[in-house]
Design an enzyme around this catalytic site. Sequence first.
Site, PDB file in Angstrom:
ATOM      1  N   GLY A 102       2.009   2.232  11.056  1.00 32.65           N
ATOM      2  CA  GLY A 102       2.724   3.029  10.817  1.00 32.65           C
ATOM      3  C   GLY A 102       3.836   3.121  12.044  1.00 32.65           C
ATOM      4  CG  HIS A 124      -6.166   2.176   4.978  1.00 30.18           C
ATOM      5  ND1 HIS A 124      -5.828   3.042   5.983  1.00 30.18           N
ATOM      6  CD2 HIS A 124      -5.232   0.970   4.648  1.00 30.18           C
ATOM      7  CE1 HIS A 124      -4.496   2.650   6.091  1.00 30.18           C
ATOM      8  NE2 HIS A 124      -4.038   1.277   5.667  1.00 30.18           N
ATOM      9  CG  ASN A 139      -1.951   1.486   1.444  1.00 28.07           C
ATOM     10  OD1 ASN A 139      -1.423   2.163   0.506  1.00 28.07           O
ATOM     11  ND2 ASN A 139      -2.308   1.440   2.448  1.00 28.07           N
ATOM     12  CD1 TRP A 140       3.599   1.093  -2.440  1.00 27.99           C
ATOM     13  CD2 TRP A 140       3.771   1.961  -4.425  1.00 27.99           C
ATOM     14  NE1 TRP A 140       4.214   0.198  -3.266  1.00 27.99           N
ATOM     15  CE2 TRP A 140       4.314   0.440  -4.934  1.00 27.99           C
ATOM     16  CE3 TRP A 140       3.637   2.575  -5.454  1.00 27.99           C
ATOM     17  CZ2 TRP A 140       4.615   0.519  -6.073  1.00 27.99           C
ATOM     18  CZ3 TRP A 140       4.037   2.117  -7.018  1.00 27.99           C
ATOM     19  CH2 TRP A 140       4.565   1.048  -7.389  1.00 27.99           C
ATOM     20  CE  LYS A 141      -0.153   3.557   4.915  1.00 29.25           C
ATOM     21  NZ  LYS A 141      -0.475   3.895   5.918  1.00 29.25           N
ATOM     22  N   GLY A 152       2.441  -0.833   4.317  1.00 27.15           N
ATOM     23  CA  GLY A 152       2.766  -0.025   3.992  1.00 27.15           C
ATOM     24  C   GLY A 152       4.339   0.209   3.639  1.00 27.15           C
ATOM     25  N   GLY A 153       5.035   0.858   4.861  1.00 24.32           N
ATOM     26  CA  GLY A 153       6.132   1.970   4.275  1.00 24.32           C
ATOM     27  C   GLY A 153       6.964   0.825   3.812  1.00 24.32           C
ATOM     28  CB  SER A 204       4.790  -1.557  12.156  1.00 22.65           C
ATOM     29  OG  SER A 204       4.760  -0.874  11.626  1.00 22.65           O
ATOM     30  CD  GLU A 208      -2.913   5.454   7.032  1.00 22.44           C
ATOM     31  OE1 GLU A 208      -2.994   5.255   5.197  1.00 22.44           O
ATOM     32  OE2 GLU A 208      -2.369   4.709   7.382  1.00 22.44           O
ATOM     33  CD  GLU A 229      -3.599  -2.543   7.107  1.00 22.91           C
ATOM     34  OE1 GLU A 229      -2.290  -2.196   6.860  1.00 22.91           O
ATOM     35  OE2 GLU A 229      -4.053  -1.650   7.023  1.00 22.91           O
TER      36      GLU A 229
HETATM   37  P1  PGA Z   1       2.256  -0.155   7.553  1.00 28.76           P
HETATM   38  O1  PGA Z   1       0.903   0.356   6.917  1.00 28.76           O
HETATM   39  O2  PGA Z   1       3.205  -1.059   6.975  1.00 28.76           O
HETATM   40  O3  PGA Z   1       3.330   1.168   7.362  1.00 28.76           O
HETATM   41  O4  PGA Z   1       2.643  -0.130   9.353  1.00 28.76           O
HETATM   42  C1  PGA Z   1       0.192  -0.360   6.841  1.00 28.76           C
HETATM   43  C2  PGA Z   1      -1.358  -0.329   6.117  1.00 28.76           C
HETATM   44  O5  PGA Z   1      -1.436   1.057   7.158  1.00 28.76           O
HETATM   45  O6  PGA Z   1      -1.498  -0.766   5.008  1.00 28.76           O
END
Ligand code: PGA
Length: 251
Positions: free
Chosen positions: A173, A95, A9-11, A234-235, A213, A97, A167
């Site tokens: 994050g 998600h 997930n490149w956000k 994500g990251g 994470s 967010e 999640e």
């Molecule tokens: P993260 O993000 O791996 O940076 O914790 C995961 C996500 O939001 O899908």
Amino acid sequence: MRIPLIVGNWKLFKTLSEATGLINELKPLIGEIRDVEIVVAPVFTAISSVSAAAAGSPIRVAAQDCYWEPEGAFTGEVSPQLLKDAGCSHVIIGHSERRQYFAETDATVNRKTQAAVAAGLTVLMCVGETLVQREADATFTVLEAQVRGGLEGISDDLLRHIVIAYEPVWAIGTGKTATVEQAQEVHAFIRNLLARLYSQSEADTTRIVYGGSVKPENVAGLMSQPDIDGALVGGASLKADSFAKIVGFHV
Ligand code: PGA
């Protein structure tokens, strides 16, 4: 029976050239891996370029959200049909967010999911509790409401095109991954819930992936758990070497 699924997930990161550059770096690194489904989710504006760059490779493309109407006077929205047209096979819906900053609710997650699967996309439906909810012992109540609400009215046939992404919001994050025991406990709970809502065989074939994470160092432990079928990253998906290591967790 359940093919492992790793989604990056490149956000809200990466220009067009950075996005296609990452695909070009990834391709040789994941070259031999065919037993894991690999998906990346760029921003809307990069979807068609990333799809073109990924053509001929096992990398599939997801959007990070969609609307539920196919077309119309809905300024700013993108429909599942247009995502397919741009090269997506998958879409992330709900998600945390989006729930936190963009007023996404279980009801909108449900409408989007219905529309996306009907359009032929595979949906990654995200659920997860906040830290406050976990500390109040509300984790399972919250997750049950999110799963039930998100899947309302979804038939067995459509469930086959849905992946649940667990999640925990406190792990996203933050560098604070759930322990493998915490993650497995929740995944088993969700599978059990799917068995109650559908059937044991639907529950056994539905993939449930973990996010929060995930890194090269912890992916193998998570993937060793019986009910963890993949990862939403994500990251660590923003760099080719770390994402390739996660995709290659078993090699
Ligand atoms: P993260 O993000 O791996 O940076 O914790 C995961 C996500 O939001 O899908």
